[in-house]
Design an enzyme around this catalytic site. Structure first.
Site: not given
Ligand code: GDP
Length: 320
Positions: A10-11, A13, A107-109, A136, A140, A165, A179
């Site tokens: 994912g370089h 992103g 992710s924090s979600c 999502y 994760k 985030n 976002h």
């Protein structure tokens, strides 16, 4: 670690590009990357062939299908399918090809909607998730549990980092998919350029969010590659600034950075999402890492990137 080959998945992103920049700054000589046409991470055979050829010593899994609150609410099937597939393929390949260390990014979600604030790692799976990004988050969570299961069964050293985030160069500025921070950078810029007197901000402005520059997360990833081991942390470890602001305050900070001074109006037909989301970052701090980039100091590099890539074509909406 500096001599090991590191595959950054994912370089292109937001996160992956920051990790590559950080490794290059440190003079790392063997960074492996691949573009989508060469390597589709959702395809098991592609991933297998890639690991067989390159045999990376370490891996940072920064590839994921990500999006803002609206994209997650509108396309949950894609978010759960693609993220499960990418993780499944890469985590298993890391095990089968003897990767020494994997840094998996969540992710924090992943934490419950009404988790205690700041959110400690122990809040994982203690309550229902925020519905707007449940698909999502479930993917994760599966990734974290998969890393933990491989560590337990196979003795691997797979680390799950849970960033808050993020924003920074390489962000997605699609008006419906992005976002909050990139969305507001774009709207404040366009409002300034077209002389509008009002800036529209979604929701009520009262939710609180913690925002971290991608360069800070990249520094945490390198810290993890160099200094952390799965046995020293729990199933996952938070990476954040520990500081949150209201959406109104975030909008004001963006307006200042962009040089726009109109009035804020709230579009309450749009969702607020979870009321507050700030991570308890004491565990990583105790291990020796802290974030360094405050929001007002971090926005200019994101704005410059927006101007370079998008400002000339305000209708362009796609960004991978
Ligand atoms: P979340 O952290 O998963 O909820 O994702 P977002 O970053 O998309 O949204 C964070 C908060 O910012 C939510 O309360 C949104 O309602 C609010 N927000 C305000 N304006 C915008 C906007 O233009 N785009 C997005 N995505 N969110 C916005």
């Amino acid at each position: 670690m500096m001599d090991d080959s590191i595959f950054v998945a994912g370089h292109r992103g937001l996160v992956g590009s920051a990790v590559v920049r950080q490794l290059q700054r440190l003079g790392h000589g063997h960074i492996i990357t691949a573009l989508r046409p060469q390597l589709d991470l959702t395809e098991p055979s592609d991933v297998e062939a890639f690991f067989e050829t390159h045999k990376p010593a370490q891996v940072v899994l920064a590839a994921a299908k990500v999006g803002g609150i609206l994209a997650n609410a509108e396309r949950p099937a894609e978010f759960i399918r693609d993220n499960l597939a990418i993780q499944n393929n890469v985590i298993d390949a890391c095990h089968r090809h003897g990767v020494r260390k994997l840094v998996f990014l969540g992710s924090s979600c992943i934490y419950p909607k009404f988790a205690p604030q700041p959110i400690p790692e122990s809040a994982l799976l203690t309550g229902a998730l925020e519905p707007t990004n449940e698909a999502y988050a479930i993917a994760k969570i599966a990734g974290i549990k998969m890393c933990a299961a491989y560590n337990r069964q196979h003795g691997t050293n797979f680390l799950s980092l849970m960033p808050t985030n993020l924003y920074g160069p390489g962000d997605n500025y699609d008006p419906r998919g992005s976002h909050v921070l990139p969305a507001l950078i774009r709207r404040a810029h366009e409002a300034r350029m077209t002389g509008q007197s009002e800036l529209v901000v979604w929701g009520s402005g009262t939710p609180r969010r913690e925002l971290m520059h991608a360069d800070d997360l990249a520094s945490a990833c390198v810290f993890a590659l160099q200094r952390l081991n799965a046995r020293d942390i729990g199933e996952c470890i938070n990476v954040g600034t520990g500081i949150d602001l209201t959406i109104r305050e975030i909008a004001e900070t963006v307006m200042h950075a962009v040089g726009y001074s109109g009035r804020i109006v709230f579009d309450t037909s749009k969702p607020d999402g979870t009321p507050r989301k700030v991570l308890d970052v004491s565990a990583l701090r105790a291990l020796g890492w802290t974030a360094r980039i405050a929001l007002p100091a971090g926005i200019p590099s994101a704005y410059e990137d927006f101007l370079a890539r998008h400002a000339a074509a305000p209708t362009a909406t796609h960004n991978t």
